[in-house]
Design a protein around this motif. Structure first.
Motif, PDB file in Angstrom:
ATOM      1  N   ARG A 108       0.844  -1.214   0.000  1.00 22.78           N
ATOM      2  CA  ARG A 108       0.000   0.000   0.000  1.00 22.78           C
ATOM      3  C   ARG A 108       0.873   1.255   0.000  1.00 22.78           C
ATOM      4  O   ARG A 108       0.643   2.185  -0.768  1.00 22.78           O
ATOM      5  CB  ARG A 108      -0.878   0.027   1.252  1.00 22.78           C
ATOM      6  CG  ARG A 108      -2.036  -0.884   1.197  1.00 22.78           C
ATOM      7  CD  ARG A 108      -3.056  -0.487   2.281  1.00 22.78           C
ATOM      8  NE  ARG A 108      -4.257  -1.270   2.103  1.00 22.78           N
ATOM      9  CZ  ARG A 108      -4.424  -2.501   2.547  1.00 22.78           C
ATOM     10  NH1 ARG A 108      -3.486  -3.094   3.236  1.00 22.78           N
ATOM     11  NH2 ARG A 108      -5.552  -3.153   2.316  1.00 22.78           N
ATOM     12  N   ARG A 110       3.922   1.553  -0.930  1.00 17.31           N
ATOM     13  CA  ARG A 110       4.688   1.669  -2.172  1.00 17.31           C
ATOM     14  C   ARG A 110       3.794   2.213  -3.293  1.00 17.31           C
ATOM     15  O   ARG A 110       4.232   3.015  -4.122  1.00 17.31           O
ATOM     16  CB  ARG A 110       5.265   0.304  -2.558  1.00 17.31           C
ATOM     17  CG  ARG A 110       6.507   0.397  -3.418  1.00 17.31           C
ATOM     18  CD  ARG A 110       7.221  -0.947  -3.475  1.00 17.31           C
ATOM     19  NE  ARG A 110       8.046  -1.173  -2.302  1.00 17.31           N
ATOM     20  CZ  ARG A 110       9.238  -0.603  -2.117  1.00 17.31           C
ATOM     21  NH1 ARG A 110       9.749   0.212  -3.005  1.00 17.31           N
ATOM     22  NH2 ARG A 110       9.921  -0.852  -1.028  1.00 17.31           N
ATOM     23  N   ASN A 111       2.546   1.770  -3.314  1.00 12.75           N
ATOM     24  CA  ASN A 111       1.595   2.306  -4.300  1.00 12.75           C
ATOM     25  C   ASN A 111       1.406   3.803  -4.096  1.00 12.75           C
ATOM     26  O   ASN A 111       1.380   4.583  -5.060  1.00 12.75           O
ATOM     27  CB  ASN A 111       0.231   1.610  -4.184  1.00 12.75           C
ATOM     28  CG  ASN A 111       0.264   0.209  -4.750  1.00 12.75           C
ATOM     29  OD1 ASN A 111       1.226  -0.181  -5.394  1.00 12.75           O
ATOM     30  ND2 ASN A 111      -0.778  -0.557  -4.487  1.00 12.75           N
ATOM     31  N   LEU A 112       1.260   4.214  -2.855  1.00 11.48           N
ATOM     32  CA  LEU A 112       1.075   5.647  -2.563  1.00 11.48           C
ATOM     33  C   LEU A 112       2.322   6.428  -2.942  1.00 11.48           C
ATOM     34  O   LEU A 112       2.247   7.556  -3.432  1.00 11.48           O
ATOM     35  CB  LEU A 112       0.743   5.841  -1.082  1.00 11.48           C
ATOM     36  CG  LEU A 112      -0.645   5.337  -0.660  1.00 11.48           C
ATOM     37  CD1 LEU A 112      -0.807   5.414   0.854  1.00 11.48           C
ATOM     38  CD2 LEU A 112      -1.739   6.142  -1.331  1.00 11.48           C
ATOM     39  N   ALA A 113       3.481   5.805  -2.700  1.00 11.65           N
ATOM     40  CA  ALA A 113       4.741   6.466  -3.079  1.00 11.65           C
ATOM     41  C   ALA A 113       4.787   6.659  -4.595  1.00 11.65           C
ATOM     42  O   ALA A 113       5.165   7.729  -5.090  1.00 11.65           O
ATOM     43  CB  ALA A 113       5.935   5.639  -2.613  1.00 11.65           C
ATOM     44  N   ALA A 114       4.396   5.619  -5.337  1.00 10.03           N
ATOM     45  CA  ALA A 114       4.414   5.713  -6.802  1.00 10.03           C
ATOM     46  C   ALA A 114       3.451   6.785  -7.280  1.00 10.03           C
ATOM     47  O   ALA A 114       3.749   7.534  -8.217  1.00 10.03           O
ATOM     48  CB  ALA A 114       4.057   4.362  -7.410  1.00 10.03           C
ATOM     49  N   THR A 115       2.285   6.863  -6.650  1.00  8.90           N
ATOM     50  CA  THR A 115       1.300   7.888  -7.042  1.00  8.90           C
ATOM     51  C   THR A 115       1.874   9.285  -6.812  1.00  8.90           C
ATOM     52  O   THR A 115       1.811  10.147  -7.690  1.00  8.90           O
ATOM     53  CB  THR A 115       0.007   7.723  -6.229  1.00  8.90           C
ATOM     54  OG1 THR A 115      -0.500   6.406  -6.436  1.00  8.90           O
ATOM     55  CG2 THR A 115      -1.022   8.744  -6.658  1.00  8.90           C
TER      56      THR A 115
ATOM     57  N   GLU B 100      -5.690   2.247  -3.808  1.00  8.32           N
ATOM     58  CA  GLU B 100      -6.104   1.486  -2.626  1.00  8.32           C
ATOM     59  C   GLU B 100      -7.293   0.583  -2.958  1.00  8.32           C
ATOM     60  O   GLU B 100      -7.327  -0.593  -2.599  1.00  8.32           O
ATOM     61  CB  GLU B 100      -6.517   2.455  -1.503  1.00  8.32           C
ATOM     62  CG  GLU B 100      -5.377   2.923  -0.639  1.00  8.32           C
ATOM     63  CD  GLU B 100      -4.821   1.829   0.245  1.00  8.32           C
ATOM     64  OE1 GLU B 100      -3.706   1.368  -0.050  1.00  8.32           O
ATOM     65  OE2 GLU B 100      -5.500   1.411   1.194  1.00  8.32           O
ATOM     66  N   LEU B 103      -6.259  -2.259  -5.060  1.00 11.99           N
ATOM     67  CA  LEU B 103      -5.508  -3.237  -4.271  1.00 11.99           C
ATOM     68  C   LEU B 103      -6.472  -4.113  -3.448  1.00 11.99           C
ATOM     69  O   LEU B 103      -6.328  -5.343  -3.400  1.00 11.99           O
ATOM     70  CB  LEU B 103      -4.528  -2.522  -3.344  1.00 11.99           C
ATOM     71  CG  LEU B 103      -3.728  -3.418  -2.391  1.00 11.99           C
ATOM     72  CD1 LEU B 103      -2.846  -4.386  -3.163  1.00 11.99           C
ATOM     73  CD2 LEU B 103      -2.882  -2.585  -1.435  1.00 11.99           C
ATOM     74  N   ILE B 554      10.007   2.807  -9.332  1.00 13.56           N
ATOM     75  CA  ILE B 554       9.508   2.286  -8.065  1.00 13.56           C
ATOM     76  C   ILE B 554       8.544   1.156  -8.376  1.00 13.56           C
ATOM     77  O   ILE B 554       7.709   1.247  -9.262  1.00 13.56           O
ATOM     78  CB  ILE B 554       8.830   3.414  -7.244  1.00 13.56           C
ATOM     79  CG1 ILE B 554       8.339   2.872  -5.897  1.00 13.56           C
ATOM     80  CG2 ILE B 554       7.683   4.044  -8.003  1.00 13.56           C
ATOM     81  CD1 ILE B 554       7.912   3.981  -4.965  1.00 13.56           C
ATOM     82  N   HIS B 556       5.495  -0.953  -8.130  1.00 14.78           N
ATOM     83  CA  HIS B 556       4.152  -0.769  -7.595  1.00 14.78           C
ATOM     84  C   HIS B 556       3.207  -1.715  -8.290  1.00 14.78           C
ATOM     85  O   HIS B 556       3.580  -2.410  -9.236  1.00 14.78           O
ATOM     86  CB  HIS B 556       3.706   0.696  -7.740  1.00 14.78           C
ATOM     87  CG  HIS B 556       3.982   1.257  -9.099  1.00 14.78           C
ATOM     88  ND1 HIS B 556       3.304   0.877 -10.215  1.00 14.78           N
ATOM     89  CD2 HIS B 556       4.900   2.156  -9.519  1.00 14.78           C
ATOM     90  CE1 HIS B 556       3.772   1.525 -11.263  1.00 14.78           C
ATOM     91  NE2 HIS B 556       4.742   2.311 -10.877  1.00 14.78           N
ATOM     92  N   PHE B 558       0.335  -1.409 -10.009  1.00 16.36           N
ATOM     93  CA  PHE B 558      -0.666  -1.239 -11.054  1.00 16.36           C
ATOM     94  C   PHE B 558      -0.156  -0.922 -12.446  1.00 16.36           C
ATOM     95  O   PHE B 558      -0.801  -1.231 -13.411  1.00 16.36           O
ATOM     96  CB  PHE B 558      -1.673  -0.155 -10.637  1.00 16.36           C
ATOM     97  CG  PHE B 558      -1.031   1.105 -10.100  1.00 16.36           C
ATOM     98  CD1 PHE B 558      -0.762   2.172 -10.911  1.00 16.36           C
ATOM     99  CD2 PHE B 558      -0.694   1.190  -8.760  1.00 16.36           C
ATOM    100  CE1 PHE B 558      -0.174   3.313 -10.406  1.00 16.36           C
ATOM    101  CE2 PHE B 558      -0.101   2.329  -8.251  1.00 16.36           C
ATOM    102  CZ  PHE B 558       0.161   3.406  -9.062  1.00 16.36           C
TER     103      PHE B 558
END
Lengths: 224, 585
Positions: A108, A110-115, B100, B103, B554, B556, B558
């Motif tokens: 989660r 890491r996804n937020l970091a990418a965003t 989110e 995910l 990075i 991720h 998606f």
């Protein structure tokens, strides 16, 4: 039959009259050039003010976007750091369920970091050679964005104001010459009513001043 | 003494008055004439003084209004930026919620436990409601900017409406007031000159009153001549038009500026197919603005820009040569007209130089590029590169190289930061040009630019000296990873499946010295992808086989690397030694 014998007095008066007419024409020309110079200075001032305001606008715009980039970069670093820490904790965790939960949380973050990173201008991301960490090069961003803004419009008022100052100097000098020409007019007019010797003295003072004034006007036009 | 003798004697003693020519004036007549002239000139002078005061006041008022518009433009610009930043933050927050939600949905599908899967579904549902609520707080996340089917937000259009058009319109109003102030100011100056000249004529008339004979006539005639000329001068000043610029034309202009901006962003991003529509809308707006105001120099320049953008997009995209030619011709015509109307700035000359170049009119391109460079020597790299290209077409490689090296030497004198955009734009432009308008020597210039850019960025100098190293062809590989994400296998391929987030790269090399600067650059569809750049000081052996991984910055969940054509380049001490391409479907 009437004869006309011109006396020296008559010839002197004729010469002075022609000189007076010449001086008034030169004076009018000097006044015209003064007016033109003042107009040019005013125009340069106006352009300079416009450039100064454009520059202020550009500075605020660039710094605002820089702040935006720095904000998103800070978010990216924060989420990335959390992800790295969670993964490190997950690697040390012996409980399977807890480990899976930590890894999920890391994903989660890491996804937020990418965003967050996707909103940062990627051109200005760099690696700090001393720490090896990724940084956002704000100085380089500012330089590049300012150069881009400068390419399309004048942002620096200095050159316009310098031009205006230069032209106003010319206008002031021409005004001084005009005062000198007024003095010449007064001396020449006085010479027409003065006594015999005095009129020649007055005219003798006036002529060099006039010639000097003409030379000054010519020099100002060429040099300034 | 007889009568004859008496008459002769009388004739000898009585002075003979010469016959007065017709229209000649007596002394009294001259006096009256001169008095009338003096009084008339005094009256004329007061009229001119009144006109001067009126013009001066109007000039001051227009100048004041213009400055007020400038301040308003700054205000609108800042308000637009703050609004834009708010909306971008909302978009970023919404994007985070979307990831989110995605995910949670994925986890729900992967769970082995029903309870956990249901919990994930509930979490996804909660997030969906939060996303819905978040969209209500943002204009950018609402129609007409947001597509709820695809979750695409038209950030460019939002930027146009809030960042570009409002300040552009206010600045046009400021420019209009400045023009008005200049026109009234010019009138005022002419009236001042007239008053000064009338003072001269008054002086001449006064002097004439004290003179006799021909001098009197001369001075009076000169004075009358001056007054007549002044009258004509005043009439011409009074009748000179003051620009009255219709507000509608300015609104149309600002709209056109917005569409041109949109087209420009698309063109920068390589979306050539979408550029012509926006460029056409811009051209139409500018054409209507010009119809309302035929001497609208700014609109001619902007329309020239829009036409040039469209022609460029067609040239680099679909290549419809007929439309390209007519677009370039129209663009050139507009820039020339803008220059004729007084718009002789670096922007006009620079864009005209580019239009001439694309139209393969190289000598004219050289001349326009030189004019632009003369006006803006501080833009030496940007404009110098343009001139070098024009010289390549007009005079050949040698002249082009000379100009190129001069531009690079100039770039070395100040921090690269201010030129990186110019380098990137030039390198990308050259790649497109080599496909669409190739010229002998263009590939060499592109190579030199790339090497200079890398060398300036990482070595501080544009000069590249060969290190003696060699790098073989680049091999791209599909990677096999273990559970910990480490590479355990490589399979050479030139094409990768969609969603790939990392690509293997290997190459044979010889003679790379220890500590040498080695840079790997990656381009996507001609656009440099700086997050994929890798820089290292060489520590492996000086000869051998190197293996690297090109990866998204990075990991991720998606998105992997974007689909499209990639080019990788390897530089050693700034020298480009090898390049290769791969595709992601």
């Amino acid at each position: 039959m009437e004869t006309e014998d011109k006396t020296p007095h008559d010839r002197f008066r004729t010469a002075v009259s022609i000189l007076i007419a010449t001086v008034t024409v030169v004076g009018a020309a000097a006044a015209w050039r003064t007016s033109v110079a003042n107009g040019q200075a005013g125009s340069a001032n106006s352009k300079g003010l416009h450039a100064a305001l454009q520059g202020a606008n550009a500075a605020i715009t660039v710094s605002t976007y820089l702040s935006m980039n720095l904000g998103f970069f800070a978010d990216y670093r924060e989420h990335l750091e959390k992800a790295n820490l969670l993964e490190a904790d997950a690697a040390k965790e012996t409980d399977g369920a807890r480990r899976a939960s930590l890894r999920e949380e890391a994903v989660r973050e890491r996804n937020l970091a990418a965003t967050a990173r996707s909103y940062v201008d990627q051109d200005y991301l760099a690696i700090d050679p001393e720490t090896g960490l990724e940084i956002f090069d704000g100085n380089r961003y500012w330089e590049a964005q300012w150069a881009e803004a400068s390419a399309g419009q004048d942002l620096d008022e200095a050159s316009f104001f310098a031009q205006a100052n230069h032209t106003r100097t010319k206008a002031r000098a021409l005004t001084g010459v005009t005062v000198g020409l007024g003095t010449v007019l007064f001396l020449l007019t006085a010479s027409t009513v003065a006594a015999s010797r005095a009129r020649y003295v007055l005219a003798g003072i006036a002529v060099p001043i006039f010639l000097g004034a003409v030379a000054a006007v010519a020099a100002l036009e060429v040099l300034l | 003494m007889d009568d004859l003798e008496k008459g002769s004697e009388e004739k000898m003693t009585t002075p003979v008055k010469p016959a007065r020519p017709p229209f000649a004036l007596s002394e009294e007549g001259w006096k009256h004439l001169l008095v009338l002239l003096i009084a008339g000139v005094a009256l004329f002078g007061t009229v001119v003084a009144a006109l001067q005061v009126n013009s001066s006041v109007r000039a001051a008022r227009a100048s004041r209004d213009g400055r007020a518009y400038t301040l308003k433009a700054i205000g609108k610009s800042e308000a637009g930026i703050l609004r834009y930043i708010y909306e971008r933050n909302r978009l970023a927050a919404h994007q985070a919620l979307v990831t989110e939600w995605a995910l949670e949905r994925r986890l729900a599908q992967e769970r082995t436990s029903l309870t956990a899967a249901q919990e994930d579904e509930r979490a996804a549902a909660r997030l969906w409601r939060v996303m819905d609520d978040a969209r209500s707080l943002s204009a950018l996340l609402s129609p007409p900017y947001f597509d709820e089917e695809t979750f695409y937000a038209d950030v460019i259009q939002f930027g146009v409406n809030f960042l570009v058009v409002p300040p552009a319109l206010t600045l046009e109003k400021e420019a209009a007031k400045r023009e008005e102030a200049d026109a009234w100011g010019a009138k005022s100056e002419r009236y001042v000159v007239t008053i000064t000249v009338l003072a001269v004529s008054l002086f001449l008339f006064g002097l004439a009153m004290t003179l006799r004979g021909r001098l009197k006539t001369l001075f009076t005639s000169v004075g009358v001549l001056i007054v007549t000329a002044s009258l004509a001068f005043v009439l011409s000043a009074a009748l000179a038009p003051v620009p009255r610029i219709p507000e509608e034309s300015m609104t149309l202009y600002a709209t056109g500026v917005g569409e041109t901006y949109y087209a420009g962003i698309l063109e920068l991003g390589g979306a050539y197919g979408r550029v012509p529509d926006h460029a056409d809308w811009a051209i139409e707006s500018f054409t209507q603005a010009i119809a309302l105001r035929p001497d609208y120099a700014a609109a001619y320049q902007a329309r020239g820009d829009a036409r040039l953008l469209k022609a460029e997009a067609l040239l680099f995209g679909s290549g419809d040569s007929q439309k390209v030619s007519s677009g370039l011709a129209g663009s050139i015509s507009d820039f020339v007209r803008a220059a004729a109307l007084g718009r002789r700035d670096k922007e006009t000359w620079s864009r005209l130089a580019w239009a001439y170049f694309l139209a393969e009119r190289y000598p004219e391109s050289v001349e326009a590029a030189r004019r632009a460079l003369a006006l803006a020597p501080d833009l030496g790299l940007r404009l110098g590169l343009q001139l070098a290209l024009a010289l390549l077409g007009a005079e050949g490689q040698a002249k082009a190289n000379e100009e190129l090296e001069a531009a690079l030497a100039g770039a070395e004198e100040h921090p690269l930061a201010s030129d990186s955009l110019a380098f990137r734009a030039a390198i990308r432009g050259l790649a497109d040009l080599e496909r669409a308008r190739p010229l002998p020597g263009m590939a060499k210039i592109e190579r030199r630019l790339k090497e200079a850019f890398v060398s300036l960025t990482y070595r501080g100098t544009a000069t590249v000296r060969p290190s003696g190293a060699t790098v073989g062809g680049l091999t791209f590989e599909s990677l096999e990873l273990d559970a910990e994400g480490r590479v355990v296998g490589r399979r050479p391929t030139g094409s990768f499946a969609g969603g790939t987030d990392r690509v293997g790269l290997s190459f044979d090399y010889t003679g790379i010295p220890q500590g040498a600067l080695v840079v790997l650059k990656v381009y996507w569809e001609g656009l440099e992808q700086t997050p994929l750049t890798q820089v290292e000081r060489w520590s492996p052996p000086s000869s051998g086989r190197a293996e690297r991984v090109v990866r998204a910055p990075i990991e991720h969940d998606f998105v992997g690397l974007m689909p499209g054509r990639y080019t990788a380049e390897v530089y050693v001490e700034g020298e480009l030694l090898s390049s290769g391409t791969f595709e992601i479907e």
